[in-house]
Each structure stands twice: as structure tokens, then as C-alpha cells.
Design a protein around this motif. Structure first.
Motif, PDB file in Angstrom:
ATOM      1  N   ASP A  96     -20.358 -17.779 -30.586  1.00 55.01           N
ATOM      2  CA  ASP A  96     -21.167 -16.661 -30.081  1.00 55.01           C
ATOM      3  C   ASP A  96     -21.060 -15.402 -30.942  1.00 55.01           C
ATOM      4  O   ASP A  96     -21.654 -14.369 -30.607  1.00 55.01           O
ATOM      5  CB  ASP A  96     -20.735 -16.309 -28.652  1.00 55.01           C
ATOM      6  N   SER A  97     -20.284 -15.482 -32.029  1.00 58.29           N
ATOM      7  CA  SER A  97     -20.090 -14.332 -32.931  1.00 58.29           C
ATOM      8  C   SER A  97     -19.513 -13.124 -32.197  1.00 58.29           C
ATOM      9  O   SER A  97     -19.871 -11.979 -32.471  1.00 58.29           O
ATOM     10  CB  SER A  97     -21.414 -13.946 -33.616  1.00 58.29           C
ATOM     11  N   ASP A  98     -18.609 -13.397 -31.252  1.00 55.31           N
ATOM     12  CA  ASP A  98     -17.963 -12.327 -30.484  1.00 55.31           C
ATOM     13  C   ASP A  98     -16.636 -11.939 -31.122  1.00 55.31           C
ATOM     14  O   ASP A  98     -15.865 -12.803 -31.542  1.00 55.31           O
ATOM     15  CB  ASP A  98     -17.712 -12.762 -29.039  1.00 55.31           C
ATOM     16  N   ASP A  99     -16.365 -10.639 -31.158  1.00 56.17           N
ATOM     17  CA  ASP A  99     -15.086 -10.126 -31.657  1.00 56.17           C
ATOM     18  C   ASP A  99     -14.208  -9.601 -30.527  1.00 56.17           C
ATOM     19  O   ASP A  99     -13.069  -9.182 -30.762  1.00 56.17           O
ATOM     20  CB  ASP A  99     -15.321  -8.983 -32.654  1.00 56.17           C
ATOM     21  N   VAL A 100     -14.734  -9.600 -29.314  1.00 58.30           N
ATOM     22  CA  VAL A 100     -14.020  -9.036 -28.168  1.00 58.30           C
ATOM     23  C   VAL A 100     -13.992 -10.050 -27.041  1.00 58.30           C
ATOM     24  O   VAL A 100     -14.964 -10.770 -26.800  1.00 58.30           O
ATOM     25  CB  VAL A 100     -14.694  -7.737 -27.684  1.00 58.30           C
ATOM     26  N   ARG A 101     -12.877 -10.102 -26.348  1.00 59.30           N
ATOM     27  CA  ARG A 101     -12.731 -10.966 -25.183  1.00 59.30           C
ATOM     28  C   ARG A 101     -12.001 -10.171 -24.115  1.00 59.30           C
ATOM     29  O   ARG A 101     -10.920  -9.675 -24.324  1.00 59.30           O
ATOM     30  CB  ARG A 101     -11.966 -12.232 -25.557  1.00 59.30           C
ATOM     31  N   ARG A 102     -12.635 -10.013 -22.943  1.00 56.30           N
ATOM     32  CA  ARG A 102     -12.058  -9.259 -21.829  1.00 56.30           C
ATOM     33  C   ARG A 102     -11.609  -7.865 -22.238  1.00 56.30           C
ATOM     34  O   ARG A 102     -10.517  -7.418 -21.917  1.00 56.30           O
ATOM     35  CB  ARG A 102     -10.914 -10.030 -21.192  1.00 56.30           C
ATOM     36  N   GLY A 103     -12.454  -7.192 -22.998  1.00 55.86           N
ATOM     37  CA  GLY A 103     -12.206  -5.801 -23.341  1.00 55.86           C
ATOM     38  C   GLY A 103     -11.235  -5.580 -24.478  1.00 55.86           C
ATOM     39  O   GLY A 103     -10.948  -4.427 -24.827  1.00 55.86           O
ATOM     40  N   GLU A 104     -10.709  -6.651 -25.079  1.00 57.19           N
ATOM     41  CA  GLU A 104      -9.764  -6.517 -26.187  1.00 57.19           C
ATOM     42  C   GLU A 104     -10.235  -7.360 -27.368  1.00 57.19           C
ATOM     43  O   GLU A 104     -10.967  -8.350 -27.201  1.00 57.19           O
ATOM     44  CB  GLU A 104      -8.363  -6.960 -25.756  1.00 57.19           C
ATOM     45  N   LEU A 105      -9.814  -6.960 -28.559  1.00 60.10           N
ATOM     46  CA  LEU A 105     -10.173  -7.744 -29.737  1.00 60.10           C
ATOM     47  C   LEU A 105      -9.620  -9.161 -29.610  1.00 60.10           C
ATOM     48  O   LEU A 105      -8.454  -9.357 -29.255  1.00 60.10           O
ATOM     49  CB  LEU A 105      -9.609  -7.091 -31.006  1.00 60.10           C
ATOM     50  N   ASN A 106     -10.482 -10.146 -29.889  1.00 60.86           N
ATOM     51  CA  ASN A 106      -9.997 -11.518 -29.917  1.00 60.86           C
ATOM     52  C   ASN A 106      -9.393 -11.815 -31.292  1.00 60.86           C
ATOM     53  O   ASN A 106      -9.187 -10.891 -32.095  1.00 60.86           O
ATOM     54  CB  ASN A 106     -11.124 -12.496 -29.564  1.00 60.86           C
ATOM     55  N   ILE A 107      -9.129 -13.069 -31.599  1.00 64.64           N
ATOM     56  CA  ILE A 107      -8.488 -13.382 -32.883  1.00 64.64           C
ATOM     57  C   ILE A 107      -9.378 -12.993 -34.049  1.00 64.64           C
ATOM     58  O   ILE A 107      -8.914 -12.385 -35.032  1.00 64.64           O
ATOM     59  CB  ILE A 107      -8.109 -14.873 -32.942  1.00 64.64           C
ATOM     60  N   THR A 108     -10.652 -13.299 -33.969  1.00 68.19           N
ATOM     61  CA  THR A 108     -11.577 -12.899 -35.034  1.00 68.19           C
ATOM     62  C   THR A 108     -11.548 -11.388 -35.213  1.00 68.19           C
ATOM     63  O   THR A 108     -11.441 -10.877 -36.337  1.00 68.19           O
ATOM     64  CB  THR A 108     -13.010 -13.349 -34.713  1.00 68.19           C
ATOM     65  N   GLY A 109     -11.650 -10.660 -34.112  1.00 69.31           N
ATOM     66  CA  GLY A 109     -11.661  -9.203 -34.176  1.00 69.31           C
ATOM     67  C   GLY A 109     -10.379  -8.632 -34.728  1.00 69.31           C
ATOM     68  O   GLY A 109     -10.395  -7.704 -35.554  1.00 69.31           O
ATOM     69  N   ARG A 110      -9.241  -9.174 -34.292  1.00 72.60           N
ATOM     70  CA  ARG A 110      -7.949  -8.667 -34.751  1.00 72.60           C
ATOM     71  C   ARG A 110      -7.755  -8.890 -36.250  1.00 72.60           C
ATOM     72  O   ARG A 110      -7.351  -7.975 -36.975  1.00 72.60           O
ATOM     73  CB  ARG A 110      -6.816  -9.358 -33.975  1.00 72.60           C
ATOM     74  N   PHE A 111      -8.033 -10.091 -36.702  1.00 71.48           N
ATOM     75  CA  PHE A 111      -7.767 -10.403 -38.102  1.00 71.48           C
ATOM     76  C   PHE A 111      -8.781  -9.757 -39.037  1.00 71.48           C
ATOM     77  O   PHE A 111      -8.428  -9.330 -40.142  1.00 71.48           O
ATOM     78  CB  PHE A 111      -7.715 -11.922 -38.301  1.00 71.48           C
ATOM     79  N   SER A 112     -10.032  -9.666 -38.606  1.00 69.69           N
ATOM     80  CA  SER A 112     -11.027  -9.015 -39.462  1.00 69.69           C
ATOM     81  C   SER A 112     -10.775  -7.508 -39.529  1.00 69.69           C
ATOM     82  O   SER A 112     -10.895  -6.896 -40.601  1.00 69.69           O
ATOM     83  CB  SER A 112     -12.442  -9.305 -38.957  1.00 69.69           C
TER      84      SER A 112
END
Length: 354
Positions: A96-112
Motif C-alpha cells: 500500500d506504499s504506507d510509511d505509517v502504522r497506527r500513528g507511528e512510522l512503520n519499518i519502511t518509514g523508520r529506515f527511510s
């Protein structure tokens, strides 16, 4: 290990401790490699320990209700179903090209984000984040299968639980694949297509598998399995229908994501399948699924969804499914504790707000 309140389950120390142990052992092994690999396991640990644990608790409740005695075996099976959930969630965010999960950065978001902060180009940083997510999901899948394969049970039971686990993943992948296909809007999706996708993507592993695993591990007669599968299917559909409503009409702070995401992605839900039949749909068709969907456009879409009667239809379908699953549960010879648990779970799936 039992819980009475679905909305705010008591902390299951044994479950959390075993999950932490499984992840910690792998994190220790990761220390032989690069620091980013250790950080990947730290990120995985955050996700695993933060979850609602709905699926493993359902498995444990079912197992004890059926009179199961091998608590260590059930605990590892419960951990496996939670790790499967984590794997699918991680992969779903990449799809889904999401960087956030439940209001926090997910793994993609954190590492990018970390890579950008260190000076990487945004495109390369995003690739790094998505690669990290894909590998994390793969690692969770293998960890889950490893737990199932190593259960201390007889060969016949092991084959049975492996088949249930394999089928859950197989069917869920089919549902995820169908979800992406439907969202491409190449063919007109019927309500039947969308419901089938929900049953496969959500119900198979979230509700059917925990119940069937509980029964198999407790040695319950195979004749009970079909009824459990039917109950699990209804629970999964209710859960997903509510999720789709919340994704468009929910409170962003409560659900932990933007209510523009599903509309921007062009997610083909029953809300959309029903709304397409309205005469004013053509007025908003071009903005549905638009990458740069604005807040104003999203409000126009919501207006049409409501005006078309789609929201009322979905709410009625949720209520009808809930009534049907209550009837199914009441009409079984399942243990009283499990019937009570499943009835409460159906109500929670119908009324949840996050």
C-alpha cells in the motif's frame, strides 16, 4: 491466560514473555552481522510487542475451552499466529506504499527517514526502507513456520496444524492479491468479489486459523472444524467491513492513520462498490484513487458515499452478519466459555472504533 474484555484485554504475561523470547533470540543471532540488521530486529520487536494480540488470545481461549492441557504447545502456536499477522501487516504496508502504522512510522518509514537524515537521496532511502520491510516480513514468516514445525506434538497433530497454518497463509495471499487487483479498477468489481476478497484476506488467518489450530491441538473432533470455520468467516467479514468504514469515516487520532489513505489508494471496498451505482458517482470518479487527493476531494467522495446509501447498506450488512454469527454460535455445542468469548468478539468487531 483467559480474557473477559475484548476491548481492553488483560496483559497476558506468558504470551508477551514468550513472544519477547522468540524475538530476542533472533536479535542475539543478528548481532553477528551489521548494526542495521540489529536495528531491523529492534523495529520488529516494537511491532510484535505493540499489537493487540487478538489472534493469539483467540487461539489460547479456544484451546483452554476445548480442554487442552499442553500449555507450552498452545503458547508457541499462539506466538506463531501473531508472527504471521505481523508478517502480513508489514508486507501489506509495502504493497500500500504506507510509511505509517497506527500513528507511528512503520519499518519502511523508520529506515527511510533514518537514511534521509544521514544524507541519502529520498528515492534510495525509500528503496532501503521498503527492502527492510520486505525482509522483516519474510523473517516473521519463517519464524512463525519454525514455531509450528517444532511443536512438541505427535506426527498426526503436527501435520494437521501445519496444513491449517499453510492454508491460512495461502488463502490470505490470494485475498491480498485480489485486493490489489480490484484496486486497479480494470474490471468492475461486484459486491461478491469484494466479500470474497475479505473472507480470504482477513478471515482466513485472523479468525478461522486461530480457532482451527486450537481445536486441532486440543484433539477436538474434526466435525467441529467446519462450524468453527463458518464462525471465523463471519467474524472476519464483520471485522473488515468495520475496518473499511473506519478507514473513510473514522477518527484519525483513534485509528492511527489518515482517512484519506483508502480513498487516495483507490481501495475497492463495499462502500465504493455500492456507491458506484449512484448517479453522482461520475462527478467524483476521477478523484477516487488520485495520488494527490485533497481534503476537499475526500469530502466530496464521503458525501456521495453517504448520499448513495452505501454507508447505510454496509452498516446494515455488518449488523446482519453479527446477528448471523450470534445464531451460529448459539446453535453449537461448543464449550460455554468459548461461546461467550466468540459472542463478545463478534460484538467487538461490529462496534470497535480503532
Amino acid at each position: 491466560m483467559r480474557t473477559s474484555a475484548i476491548e481492553a484485554p488483560a496483559v497476558d504475561l506468558e504470551l508477551d514473555a514468550r513472544l519477547a523470547e522468540v524475538i530476542a533470540e533472533r536479535r542475539r543471532r543478528a548481532a553477528r552481522f551489521s548494526q542495521p540488521y540489529v536495528q531491523l530486529w529492534d523495529a520488529i520487536a516494537d511491532i510484535v510487542m505493540r499489537g493487540k494480540k487478538l489472534r493469539p488470545r483467540l487461539l489460547l481461549d479456544g484451546y483452554h475451552a476445548f480442554g487442552g492441557q499442553l500449555d507450552a504447545v498452545a503458547l508457541d502456536a499462539a506466538c506463531a499466529i501473531e508472527l504471521l499477522h505481523v508478517a502480513l501487516v508489514i508486507h501489506d504496508d509495502v504493497i500500500d506504499s504506507d510509511d505509517v502504522r497506527r500513528g507511528e512510522l512503520n519499518i519502511t518509514g523508520r529506515f527511510s527517514a533514518d537514511a534521509v537524515a544521514r544524507g541519502a537521496l529520498r528515492t534510495r532511502a525509500q528503496n532501503w526502507g521498503e527492502a527492510s520491510s520486505l525482509l522483516a516480513g519474510d523473517l516473521m514468516l519463517t519464524a512463525a513456520h519454525s514455531l509450528i514445525a517444532q511443536l512438541d506434538v505427535d506426527d498426526e497433530t503436527r501435520r494437521s496444524v501445519l496444513e491449517i497454518f499453510d492454508e491460512a497463509l495461502f488463502v490470505s495471499a490470494a485475498g491480498e492479491h485480489a485486493d490489489v487487483w480490484l484496486s486497479m479498477h480494470i474490471d468492475d468489481a461486484s459486491s461478491y468479489d469484494v466479500l470474497a476478497m475479505m473472507e480470504h484476506k482477513t478471515a482466513a488467518y485472523s479468525f478461522q486459523a486461530p480457532l482451527l489450530l486450537a481445536a486441532a491441538l486440543a484433539g477436538v473432533d474434526i466435525n467441529v472444524h467446519e462450524r468453527l470455520a463458518d464462525i471465523g468467516t463471519h467474524l472476519g467479514v464483520i471485522y473488515q467491513l468495520r475496518d473499511d468504514v473506519l478507514g473513510v469515516f473514522g477518527d484519525e487520532e483513534t485509528i492511527g492513520k489518515s482517512t484519506l489513505s483508502d480513498l487516495r489508494e483507490g481501495k475497492e471496498t463495499l462502500l465504493i462498490a455500492f456507491a458506484r451505482a449512484h448517479q453522482r458517482w461520475n462527478d467524483v470518479a476521477e478523484v477516487f484513487g488520485a495520488p494527490h487527493l485533497t481534503v476537499a476531494d475526500s469530502e466530496r467522495l464521503r458525501e456521495i458515499i453517504v448520499a448513495s446509501g452505501a454507508l447505510d447498506l454496509v452498516e446494515a450488512l455488518i449488523a446482519d452478519r453479527c446477528d448471523r454469527v450470534h445464531e451460529l454460535i448459539a446453535d453449537t455445542k461448543l464449550p460455554e466459555h468459548l461461546r461467550s468469548r466468540l459472542t463478545a468478539l463478534a460484538t467487538y468487531c461490529r462496534t470497535r472504533r480503532s
